[in-house]
Design a protein around this motif. Sequence first.
Motif, mmCIF file in Angstrom:
data_model
loop_
_atom_site.group_PDB
_atom_site.id
_atom_site.type_symbol
_atom_site.label_atom_id
_atom_site.label_comp_id
_atom_site.label_asym_id
_atom_site.label_seq_id
_atom_site.Cartn_x
_atom_site.Cartn_y
_atom_site.Cartn_z
ATOM 1 N N LEU A 363 0.807 -1.204 -0.032
ATOM 2 C CA LEU A 363 0.092 0.064 -0.134
ATOM 3 C C LEU A 363 0.949 1.210 0.022
ATOM 4 N N ASP A 364 1.185 1.632 -1.201
ATOM 5 C CA ASP A 364 2.074 2.953 -1.363
ATOM 6 C C ASP A 364 1.867 4.071 -0.680
ATOM 7 N N GLU A 365 0.557 4.480 -0.717
ATOM 8 C CA GLU A 365 0.077 5.955 -0.412
ATOM 9 C C GLU A 365 -1.440 5.929 -0.199
ATOM 10 N N ARG A 366 -1.804 6.814 0.443
ATOM 11 C CA ARG A 366 -3.221 7.096 0.688
ATOM 12 C C ARG A 366 -3.531 8.500 0.162
ATOM 13 N N VAL A 367 -4.418 8.789 -0.610
ATOM 14 C CA VAL A 367 -4.892 10.072 -1.027
ATOM 15 C C VAL A 367 -5.815 10.735 -0.066
ATOM 16 N N ASP A 368 -5.537 11.772 0.553
ATOM 17 C CA ASP A 368 -6.420 12.600 1.393
ATOM 18 C C ASP A 368 -7.485 13.162 0.289
ATOM 19 N N ARG A 374 -1.073 13.369 -0.588
ATOM 20 C CA ARG A 374 -0.311 12.259 -0.635
ATOM 21 C C ARG A 374 0.022 11.838 0.741
ATOM 22 N N ILE A 375 -0.241 10.781 1.364
ATOM 23 C CA ILE A 375 0.239 10.276 2.713
ATOM 24 C C ILE A 375 0.866 9.009 2.413
ATOM 25 N N PRO A 376 2.276 8.732 2.453
ATOM 26 C CA PRO A 376 2.843 7.546 2.078
ATOM 27 C C PRO A 376 2.886 6.402 3.084
ATOM 28 N N SER A 377 2.847 5.180 2.556
ATOM 29 C CA SER A 377 2.814 4.107 3.254
ATOM 30 C C SER A 377 2.011 4.053 4.617
ATOM 31 N N PRO A 378 0.730 4.291 4.390
ATOM 32 C CA PRO A 378 -0.286 4.118 5.693
ATOM 33 C C PRO A 378 -0.563 2.623 5.926
#
Lengths: 428, 300
Positions: A363-368, A374-378
Motif C-alpha cells: 500500500l504505497d500511499e493514501r490520497v486525502d 498524498r500520505i506515504p505508506s499508510p
Amino acid sequence: MNAIDKKLFDAAETELLRFTTAGSVDDGKSTLIGRLLVDTKGVFEDQLDAAKSVEDKKGAKGAHLALLTDGLQAEREQGITIDVAYRYFATPKRKFIIADTPGHEQYTRNMVTGASTAHLAIILIDARKGVLTQSRRHAYISRLLGIPHIVVAINKMDLVNYSQEVFDKIRQDFSDFHTKLGLAGGDITFIPISALEGDMVVARGDNMPWHEGPTLLEKLESAPVTGKINAEDFRFPVQYVSRPQTEELHDFRGYMGRIESGSVKVGDAITVLPSGLTSRIKEIVTFEGNLQQAYAPMSVTLTLEDERDISRGDMLVHTDNQPRVEKELSAMLCWMHETPMQPGKKYLIKHAATTVKAMVTALDERVDINTLERIPSPPELKINEIGKVNLKLLKPIACDAYAQNRATGGFIVIDDFTNMTVGAGMIQ
Amino acid sequence: MTKATLTHLQTLEAESIHIMREVVAEFRNPVMLYSIGKDSSVMLHLARKAFAPGPLPFSLLHVDTGYKFKEMYEFRDWYTKEIGAKLIVHRNEEAIAQGAHPLKLGVARCCGALKTKALLDALEAGGYDAAMGGARRDEERSRAKERIFSFRDEFGQWDPKNQRPELWDLYNCRIHEGESIRVFPISNWTEMDIWQYIKLENIPIVPLYYAKERQMVKRGNMLIPADDAGNLKEGEVPESVMCRFRTLGCSPCTGAVYSSANTIEEIVAESAIATRSERETRIIDHGSNSMEDKKKEGYF
C-alpha cells in the motif's frame, strides 16, 4: 407532424446519456433532480401529488421537488439520502439515466459507484458558499473515475441576486484549484442555476441574461455519449461459450460477450489472451442474423475459423493491437467496507469476465480526498479511503490502464470469505 | 472504422443481454421469473436474443395465484410453446384451497400467501441460486435503489441498507449455500422504452393491453374487471367501458384505464403523453412503503 408524433418517430434513434450528480446535503441536489424531472415531464402527476401532500404537511417551499427522489423509508424519516438511486427522464433529443449519489453517508463509496458508469458529472456548488473542500472531492473522484464531461452547476443563484460577479469568482476559484491539482484539461462547463426557481436548468429564465453559455439541459443534450468508450482498441471478454449441440447446431461453438471497446469485422486476425492462440473471425452471430462488423457496446456472439481452447474469462483482441497481460498490477483502490484493507491480505478481484485470486503486496500511499495530499505508506485503507496499491495475481489477466480504457482497466474486489464487494480498483 | 453510436434501445438491449449471459455463466441453477406481462415479454425476448442460436439455457417460472386473467393463461401457454421454452408453474395450493382472496384476506395477506410465499417456496423447491425478474427501476421508488444483482439471504429477504456496491458492469455473483441473487436485467428500462421496443421488435403481448369494450365496475377512481363475480363488492354494478390495461396482475387487484388505443402505435402515443404512473392501477402498491416492505419479506 405534431410534437408528440415527432418525438415518437425519433424515439428509436435517440442516444442514451448517463450522468451522476454530486453535492452535499444542502447544495440542493435533490431539488435539482426534482426540477429536471418535473420540467422535462419525467415525473407523473400522481407521484408529484404524493410528494406535494408531504410538502403541505412540512410546509417548506419547493420541498416537493426534493421529496420526489426519496426512496426508502429511513430516508423519508431522516430527510437524507442513503444509497445510490437511479432516475430516468427523456427529452425529444435524448434519454437520460441519473445516478443520484448521496452527499454525506458513505460519500466516497457511493460517488465512485455512481461515477463508474457516467458520461458526465454534475458538481453542485452553493453560490453563497463558493468552492468548498467537498467540491475538490467531487472533482477528484470524477477525474479518477474517468468521467469525460464535467459540469459545475453553481446553484442558489436566486439567493445571491443572480450576481454575475459571484458566478465569475466561483468559476475562477474552481478553475484555479483544478489547474493547481493537475486536474485541468477535459471538458468543463460552468452554469449558473437556481434549481428552486428553475433558472438555467431547463428554461433559461429572465434572471441571468448575462449568461451566454448553455442551460444545464442543453449541455446534457449535447455532450457526446461516445466519450467513455474507447473506439480504437477491440476488446472482447468471453462471457460464455455457447455449444447448443442440437441437431442443426451440432458443431456450433460461439463465444458470447460484449464488445467492451473498439470494433471487429469478419476476417479480422485475432489473438486469445492470456493464452496467445491466434485465429480469424469467421462470423458475428446475432438473433437477427450474421453481421459483417460490430462495435462497442454491442453484445454479440463470435465464431472463429479455427477450433481453439477458449473459455470464460479469456479475452479476444486484434492481433495487431494487444493489451498488457500482467500478473502484477499497480492500481488506485477505493475501499468500500467497514473492515479495512490490509497489505498482505488475499482477496478476489473480478475484472472483465474473469475472477482471480489476488494479494495486496504493497500500500504505497493514501490520497486525502479533502486536501488531495498524498500520505506515504499508510498501515491500512479504511472505508471510503482511496490509495495506491500493488497487487499480485494468481493468474495473469489481459488489461489496459483505466485512463485508456474504462472497461478493461476497472475491477472490483471481493472478500472471498464474506462474498461482499469490498473495493473498486483502477489499473494504472 | 467510423465512430458509431448505438441508439438508447440498442444500448439497453446490449446491457440486458450482457447481464443474462453473466447469470448463466456464473450461477449453477438460474431461472427466469415469467409473469406474462409486457416487461416479462421484453425480458424473454432479450433472453432469446442473448442465447441465439441456441435454446434458452434456463426454465421459466410462473408463480401463479390462480387469479390471473383468462387471456394471460392462454397467452402463456401459447407463447412458451411457440418459442420452445420450458415452463414451470408454481401455486400455493394450500392457500388457494382455503379460498385466499384479496376481498377476504385483505390485499397484503393475500399477496403474502399467493405471491411472496409461493415465490419463496418455488425457488426453494427448484434449488435456484439466481432468479431473473422483469422489474424496472422507474416503476417504484424503492426499486430505484435496488441493485441489478440483488443479494437475498437464506430467507429470500432484501436488506436495502446493506447492498453490495455495484460498479461498471462488473457484477458480484458470489453467494453461500442457501443464499440467492435476484437479477433484474431490465432495471434501466422505462415504461416508454418497453413500449417502443415492443413496437420495434414486434414482440407479442397479451391482448388485454389493447383497448376494447369490457365489463368493468368503477371503484373510486379505478376500473375493476367484472368478469369474475368474486371481484365485486356488494352493490357494485358492472358496465361496459372502452378501456385497456397498462399493467397486468391479478384480476381482482388490477385496474384498467379509459382508452381507445388498440394498436401498438396508439399505445406508444398514449404512454408518451400519460400523466399518471402505470403503478397507479395496481391496488397492491397503495399505502405507504408497501413495495419496500414486501421486498424486504422476499417479494420479487
